[in-house]
Design an enzyme around this catalytic site. Structure first.
Site, PDB file in Angstrom:
ATOM      1  N   GLU A   1      -4.882  -1.775   1.793  1.00 13.35           N
ATOM      2  CA  GLU A   1      -3.895  -0.535   1.198  1.00 13.35           C
ATOM      3  C   GLU A   1      -2.895  -1.008   0.446  1.00 13.35           C
ATOM      4  O   GLU A   1      -2.064  -1.913   0.870  1.00 13.35           O
ATOM      5  CB  GLU A   1      -3.576   0.350   2.321  1.00 13.35           C
ATOM      6  CG  GLU A   1      -4.885   1.337   2.985  1.00 13.35           C
ATOM      7  CD  GLU A   1      -4.213   2.183   4.075  1.00 13.35           C
ATOM      8  OE1 GLU A   1      -2.910   2.239   4.103  1.00 13.35           O
ATOM      9  OE2 GLU A   1      -5.100   2.190   5.001  1.00 13.35           O
TER      10      GLU A   1
ATOM     11  N   GLU B   1      -4.441  -0.285  11.449  1.00 12.25           N
ATOM     12  CA  GLU B   1      -3.065  -0.198  11.608  1.00 12.25           C
ATOM     13  C   GLU B   1      -2.651   0.128  13.268  1.00 12.25           C
ATOM     14  O   GLU B   1      -2.359   1.261  13.462  1.00 12.25           O
ATOM     15  CB  GLU B   1      -2.280   0.586  10.695  1.00 12.25           C
ATOM     16  CG  GLU B   1      -2.538   0.490   9.345  1.00 12.25           C
ATOM     17  CD  GLU B   1      -1.548   1.644   8.542  1.00 12.25           C
ATOM     18  OE1 GLU B   1      -1.189   2.557   8.913  1.00 12.25           O
ATOM     19  OE2 GLU B   1      -1.742   1.282   7.039  1.00 12.25           O
TER      20      GLU B   1
END
Ligand code: IFM
Length: 452
Positions: free
Chosen positions: A359, A170
């Site tokens: 995720e 991320e």
């Protein structure tokens, strides 16, 4: 639909897994020579993290890793996604190697192989060695070189047991939350700093791919992105154009350089001077990748910001008018957002490699009931609905090769501390007792229907 029917919608070689990250679970912050990270410094500053929580102990996974890997295996999944803590290996970011820190991941990887679990390793999940902040952290190009050196070392020593390697988790959070919004370490609040960090992170990604491949060319390399699933607030031209600018500023700013070797035109017109691009950088960043990871939780609804003084991308996030349902952290529930982003990404980027959902999960702060169980039906519903959308996405021809639930267990949820629980396993932070929640039992049943 029965669990068996849902399982049957996936190919036999589809990978089911669970995920976690070093600072969120390991604890042992000052043990065996680990150096401090920016998250140690940030979490110890008053007022930065809910309740003053820190990752000093977290889930004590550093000492309980064997029990935790047994837990992973008991969930019938075939893979475990984890991150390697840079400051455990290089306490100062560069220089002397800490053998004891490396030893922890050596044991962890042996433990995964002993349990027939694939190792999905991430090199950076936000715990920058604090020493590197002295020279500017991610805003300094030298950090990209330090990251490449660390990557080379990890690949040389641990690469024989790593099944896939991701450079970053991320990047958006690292640049924007860490340097612009300021609610993540290092807590900077400057758009210039965020843009400078963005380019250094992109550069570090490319350099790390080169460093890893110089050691081992056989490890599938990737990067994990929390690309935003963007919906325009209305059908107006202004909002549609805003959604496109938002895509450029929040998604393409990483995907463009990494996947096709360029930043978007509108972004360059507005921000090129802040990115500090040097000759040759784009070619370094644009490395072939075998896969990429998509972390999906919720969509964003975007409106044109008509304020004439507002900087590019001149957009604002507004509340969706179509959905009332939110998880306990306030994030909108919209499973189709997952396929919305993937469809857009595969339309937009030619030769985008196959992906994993690295995720996906939900925050529900449901505790242990009197009978000792955790009846987290809302999380189960969330997982089932999203997994079903993953199946739809595969049916539509998009190459999704695996799904990782976030998270294996409740853990240190960054600025929210321990107040927000995403685990499919409950953690009692006083006793460190782990209890598989109803959602975890459900996922185990689903994964158990597949071949491991
Ligand atoms: O806990 C985080 C994780 O570290 C990165 N992705 C989002 C999760 C939930 O906020």
């Amino acid at each position: 639909m029965s669990i068996q029917d849902l399982a049957d919608r996936f190919p036999q070689d589809f990978i089911w897994g669970v995920a976690g990250a070093a600072y969120q679970i390991e604890g042992a912050a000052r043990e065996d020579g680990r150096g401090p990270s920016i998250w140690d410094a940030f979490s110890h500053m008053p007022g930065r993290v809910h309740g003053g929580d820190t990752g000093d102990i977290a889930c004590d996974h550093y000492h309980r890793w064997e029990e935790d890997l047994d837990l992973v295996a008991s969930l019938n999944v075939g893979a475990y996604r984890f991150s390697i803590s840079w400051p455990r290996i290089f306490p100062n970011g560069v220089g002397a190697l800490n053998e004891a820190g490396l030893g922890f991941y050596d044991r962890l990887l042996d433990g995964l192989k002993a349990r027939n679990l694939k190792a999905f390793a991430t090199l950076y999940h936000w715990d920058l060695p604090l020493a590197l902040m002295a020279r500017g952290g991610w805003t300094d190009r030298g950090t990209a070189d330090a990251f490449a050196d660390y990557t080379g070392l990890v690949t040389r020593h641990l690469g024989d047991r790593i099944d896939t390697l991701a450079t970053f988790n991320e990047p958006w959070c690292i640049s924007y939350k860490g340097h612009f919004i300021g609610d993540h370490a290092p807590g900077e609040r400057s758009l210039d700093a965020a843009l400078a960090a963005t380019h250094v992170i992109n550069l570090a990604h490319g350099k790390a791919c080169l460093a890893a491949r110089a050691e081992r060319s056989d490890i599938p390399m990737g990067v994990v992105l929390n690309a935003q699933a963007i919906y325009p607030a209305s059908a107006s031209d202004a909002d549609q154009a805003a959604a496109e600018r938002h895509f450029q500023f929040h998604n393409d700013i990483y995907m463009g350089p990494m996947m096709v070797g360029r930043y978007g035109d509108q972004l360059m017109e507005s921000c090129a001077d802040k990115l500090n691009i040097e000759d040759g950088d784009m070619a370094v960043i644009h490395q072939p990748l075998e896969w990429w990871g998509f972390n999906y939780y919720c969509p964003v609804t975007i409106q044109h910001d008509a304020d004439p003084n507002v900087a590019f991308p001149a957009t604002k996030e507004v509340l969706s008018t179509t959905s009332g349902a939110r998880t306990d952290i306030g994030w909108e529930i919209k499973a189709e957002g997952l396929s919305h982003l993937l469809t857009m990404a595969y339309d937009r980027y030619a030769n985008l490699p196959p992906c994993y959902i690295t995720e996906n999960g939900a925050c529900y702060n449901i505790g242990i009931d009197e009978g000792g169980a955790v009846n987290d039906q809302p999380r189960l519903d969330y997982l089932r609905d999203h997994i079903s959308v993953v199946a739809d996405t595969i049916d539509a021809g998009i190459p999704v090769n695996g799904y990782f639930a976030w998270s294996l267990m409740d853990n240190f949820e960054w600025a929210e501390g321990f107040s927000m629980r995403f685990g499919i396993v409950h953690v009692n932070y006083e006793t460190q007792e782990r209890t598989i929640k109803k959602s975890g039992q459900w996922l185990a049943e689903l994964a158990g229907h597949m071949h491991r």
